[in-house]
Design a protein around this motif. Structure first.
Motif, mmCIF file in Angstrom:
data_model
loop_
_atom_site.group_PDB
_atom_site.id
_atom_site.type_symbol
_atom_site.label_atom_id
_atom_site.label_comp_id
_atom_site.label_asym_id
_atom_site.label_seq_id
_atom_site.Cartn_x
_atom_site.Cartn_y
_atom_site.Cartn_z
ATOM 1 N N CYS A 110 -11.165 -44.782 40.798
ATOM 2 C CA CYS A 110 -10.854 -43.741 39.818
ATOM 3 C C CYS A 110 -11.121 -42.337 40.354
ATOM 4 O O CYS A 110 -11.895 -42.130 41.278
ATOM 5 C CB CYS A 110 -11.688 -43.943 38.553
ATOM 6 N N GLY A 111 -10.484 -41.361 39.729
ATOM 7 C CA GLY A 111 -10.737 -39.966 39.987
ATOM 8 C C GLY A 111 -10.085 -39.127 38.900
ATOM 9 O O GLY A 111 -9.093 -39.550 38.316
ATOM 10 N N PRO A 112 -10.615 -37.973 38.613
ATOM 11 C CA PRO A 112 -11.852 -37.379 39.125
ATOM 12 C C PRO A 112 -13.105 -37.854 38.387
ATOM 13 O O PRO A 112 -14.206 -37.383 38.651
ATOM 14 C CB PRO A 112 -11.630 -35.882 38.889
ATOM 15 N N PHE A 113 -12.928 -38.763 37.440
ATOM 16 C CA PHE A 113 -14.065 -39.377 36.751
ATOM 17 C C PHE A 113 -13.691 -40.834 36.486
ATOM 18 O O PHE A 113 -12.514 -41.200 36.454
ATOM 19 C CB PHE A 113 -14.387 -38.652 35.428
ATOM 20 N N PRO A 114 -14.691 -41.715 36.304
ATOM 21 C CA PRO A 114 -14.377 -43.137 36.154
ATOM 22 C C PRO A 114 -13.922 -43.501 34.753
ATOM 23 O O PRO A 114 -14.419 -42.953 33.767
ATOM 24 C CB PRO A 114 -15.705 -43.823 36.495
ATOM 25 N N ALA A 115 -13.000 -44.435 34.683
ATOM 26 C CA ALA A 115 -12.654 -45.057 33.413
ATOM 27 C C ALA A 115 -13.832 -45.913 32.953
ATOM 28 O O ALA A 115 -14.682 -46.296 33.764
ATOM 29 C CB ALA A 115 -11.403 -45.920 33.572
ATOM 30 N N PRO A 116 -13.937 -46.223 31.648
ATOM 31 C CA PRO A 116 -15.045 -47.060 31.173
ATOM 32 C C PRO A 116 -15.144 -48.367 31.960
ATOM 33 O O PRO A 116 -14.153 -49.084 32.128
ATOM 34 C CB PRO A 116 -14.683 -47.317 29.707
ATOM 35 N N GLY A 117 -16.330 -48.641 32.475
ATOM 36 C CA GLY A 117 -16.560 -49.872 33.219
ATOM 37 C C GLY A 117 -16.069 -49.856 34.643
ATOM 38 O O GLY A 117 -16.171 -50.876 35.340
ATOM 39 N N GLU A 118 -15.543 -48.712 35.128
ATOM 40 C CA GLU A 118 -15.026 -48.638 36.492
ATOM 41 C C GLU A 118 -15.853 -47.638 37.306
ATOM 42 O O GLU A 118 -16.873 -47.140 36.848
ATOM 43 C CB GLU A 118 -13.542 -48.278 36.471
ATOM 44 N N GLY A 147 -18.180 -42.516 45.813
ATOM 45 C CA GLY A 147 -18.197 -41.789 44.555
ATOM 46 C C GLY A 147 -19.078 -42.410 43.492
ATOM 47 O O GLY A 147 -19.769 -43.412 43.709
ATOM 48 N N SER A 148 -19.027 -41.816 42.317
ATOM 49 C CA SER A 148 -19.863 -42.228 41.196
ATOM 50 C C SER A 148 -19.633 -43.692 40.830
ATOM 51 O O SER A 148 -18.504 -44.126 40.626
ATOM 52 C CB SER A 148 -19.550 -41.340 39.986
ATOM 53 N N GLY A 149 -20.719 -44.463 40.752
ATOM 54 C CA GLY A 149 -20.650 -45.871 40.380
ATOM 55 C C GLY A 149 -20.505 -46.832 41.537
ATOM 56 O O GLY A 149 -20.569 -48.053 41.340
ATOM 57 N N VAL A 150 -20.334 -46.324 42.751
ATOM 58 C CA VAL A 150 -20.049 -47.185 43.902
ATOM 59 C C VAL A 150 -21.301 -47.887 44.412
ATOM 60 O O VAL A 150 -21.239 -49.043 44.859
ATOM 61 C CB VAL A 150 -19.369 -46.370 45.022
ATOM 62 N N PHE A 151 -22.462 -47.208 44.349
ATOM 63 C CA PHE A 151 -23.656 -47.796 44.961
ATOM 64 C C PHE A 151 -23.977 -49.183 44.412
ATOM 65 O O PHE A 151 -24.221 -50.127 45.177
ATOM 66 C CB PHE A 151 -24.888 -46.898 44.790
ATOM 67 N N SER A 152 -24.015 -49.358 43.093
ATOM 68 C CA SER A 152 -24.423 -50.650 42.526
ATOM 69 C C SER A 152 -23.464 -51.750 42.937
ATOM 70 O O SER A 152 -23.866 -52.903 43.127
ATOM 71 C CB SER A 152 -24.525 -50.568 41.001
ATOM 72 N N LEU A 155 -16.142 -33.572 49.931
ATOM 73 C CA LEU A 155 -17.422 -33.540 49.237
ATOM 74 C C LEU A 155 -17.290 -33.239 47.749
ATOM 75 O O LEU A 155 -18.239 -32.722 47.137
ATOM 76 C CB LEU A 155 -18.358 -32.530 49.918
ATOM 77 N N HIS A 156 -16.177 -33.588 47.137
ATOM 78 C CA HIS A 156 -16.103 -33.583 45.685
ATOM 79 C C HIS A 156 -16.918 -34.763 45.153
ATOM 80 O O HIS A 156 -16.985 -35.825 45.779
ATOM 81 C CB HIS A 156 -14.651 -33.688 45.212
ATOM 82 N N SER A 157 -17.517 -34.587 43.965
ATOM 83 C CA SER A 157 -18.457 -35.578 43.441
ATOM 84 C C SER A 157 -17.862 -36.963 43.264
ATOM 85 O O SER A 157 -18.548 -37.970 43.443
ATOM 86 C CB SER A 157 -19.032 -35.097 42.106
ATOM 87 N N ASP A 158 -16.582 -37.036 42.899
ATOM 88 C CA ASP A 158 -15.985 -38.360 42.689
ATOM 89 C C ASP A 158 -15.770 -39.111 43.991
ATOM 90 O O ASP A 158 -15.356 -40.278 43.979
ATOM 91 C CB ASP A 158 -14.679 -38.262 41.886
ATOM 92 N N HIS A 159 -16.089 -38.457 45.120
ATOM 93 C CA HIS A 159 -15.980 -39.111 46.422
ATOM 94 C C HIS A 159 -17.317 -39.212 47.150
ATOM 95 O O HIS A 159 -17.378 -39.875 48.190
ATOM 96 C CB HIS A 159 -14.971 -38.370 47.301
ATOM 97 N N MET A 160 -18.353 -38.568 46.611
ATOM 98 C CA MET A 160 -19.641 -38.614 47.336
ATOM 99 C C MET A 160 -20.880 -38.617 46.445
ATOM 100 O O MET A 160 -22.003 -38.629 46.947
ATOM 101 C CB MET A 160 -19.735 -37.456 48.340
ATOM 102 N N ALA A 161 -20.737 -38.637 45.125
ATOM 103 C CA ALA A 161 -21.903 -38.494 44.236
ATOM 104 C C ALA A 161 -22.968 -39.557 44.491
ATOM 105 O O ALA A 161 -24.176 -39.257 44.470
ATOM 106 C CB ALA A 161 -21.468 -38.537 42.776
ATOM 107 N N ASP A 162 -22.572 -40.791 44.736
ATOM 108 C CA ASP A 162 -23.559 -41.859 44.916
ATOM 109 C C ASP A 162 -24.222 -41.847 46.288
ATOM 110 O O ASP A 162 -25.118 -42.654 46.546
ATOM 111 C CB ASP A 162 -22.930 -43.231 44.633
ATOM 112 N N MET A 163 -23.827 -40.902 47.146
ATOM 113 C CA MET A 163 -24.599 -40.704 48.379
ATOM 114 C C MET A 163 -26.022 -40.262 48.036
ATOM 115 O O MET A 163 -26.971 -40.566 48.767
ATOM 116 C CB MET A 163 -23.929 -39.644 49.265
ATOM 117 N N LEU A 164 -26.168 -39.552 46.917
ATOM 118 C CA LEU A 164 -27.491 -39.089 46.511
ATOM 119 C C LEU A 164 -28.351 -40.256 46.042
ATOM 120 O O LEU A 164 -29.576 -40.251 46.197
ATOM 121 C CB LEU A 164 -27.354 -38.036 45.416
#
Length: 247
Positions: free
Chosen positions: A9-17, A36-41, A60-69
């Motif tokens: 998904c981009g630029p934000f995840p759909a519910p459950g994605e 991106g967001s949600g990928v780590f788990s 380095l947009h958040s939907d592509h790197m947020a879960d690096m944090l």
């Protein structure tokens, strides 16, 4: 090579994605393309020891790197307990925006290699080529070549005159397909591809497979998106989370 979709998904995840993140198994290595967001788990459920050899960030947009944090915390905590390899983890990324880059580089967990247009990197018998794309921040496509196979990941980009040459002969084109065709009307400098543009690109470049990703998190018309891509490239498919695709 094989690619497992962890987020699409981009630029934000759909519910459950989840947002953009792809696990590439290639030459005995585990390589992440974007995080991106949600990928780590999702990655942690597949690789509980976090045995990643490298992370490549298209931008380095958040939907592509947020879960690096989140990844940095996990590596820091788990490595202390002997549950994953000790840092640093090799990361390939653009050097801007500077504020986002400093957050990654200053953690001490990541060993970062920066890229620019036409950068080529070699990881044993795997070759990576990075080409500058059209997007509001510094962004690159990623071409991966190994044992005669070729994967091209567009990252986020509007249509460019050089994309056909970059994608030419790809066994898989993993393409940013954020827009329905009609949504591009009036956009002179689009930041993403439409379904029709991605289909036309795959056909013109003689790609073997088109996998449509970066699906808008608020959209429900996925069948329409796929139909538009298939008008130009009948073998187009929508990326499915947790599905593994051979290349």
């Amino acid at each position: 090579m094989e690619l497992t979709v962890l987020g699409r998904c981009g630029p934000f995840p759909a519910p459950g994605e989840a947002c953009s993140g792809y696990l590439l198994r290639c030459g005995g290595k585990n390589i992440m393309l974007d995080f991106g967001s949600g990928v780590f788990s999702r990655l942690y459920s597949i690789l509980p020891k976090l045995n990643i050899d490298c992370v490549i960030l298209s931008h380095l947009h958040s939907d592509h790197m947020a879960d690096m944090l989140i990844l940095r915390y996990a590596i820091d905590q788990l490595s202390e307990r002997g549950l994953c390899a000790k840092p640093p983890l090799p990361v390939v990324a653009p050097p801007s925006p500077r504020e986002d880059f400093r957050v990654l580089a200053g953690s001490g967990v990541f060993d970062i290699t920066t890229i620019k247009d036409a950068t080529k990197l070699r990881f044993e018998d795997i070759t990576f080529t990075f080409n500058r794309m059209t997007h509001p921040v510094e962004t690159y496509s990623v071409t991966v070549e190994h044992c005669g196979k070729k994967l091209v990941y567009t990252g986020d980009t509007g249509m460019r005159h050089d994309l056909v040459d970059i994608v030419s002969g790809a066994d898989m084109l993993l393409a940013d397909v954020c827009y329905l065709n009609e949504e591009l009307k009036g956009k002179l400098m689009a930041a993403h591809l439409s379904a029709g543009q991605a289909g036309n690109l795959a056909a013109a470049a003689n790609a073997d497979m088109l996998l449509c990703t970066h699906l808008f998190g608020g959209r429900r018309e996925h069948n329409e998106l796929l139909s538009q891509a298939r008008q130009a490239f009948p073998k187009a498919a929508l990326a499915e989370e947790y599905k593994t695709y051979p290349i």
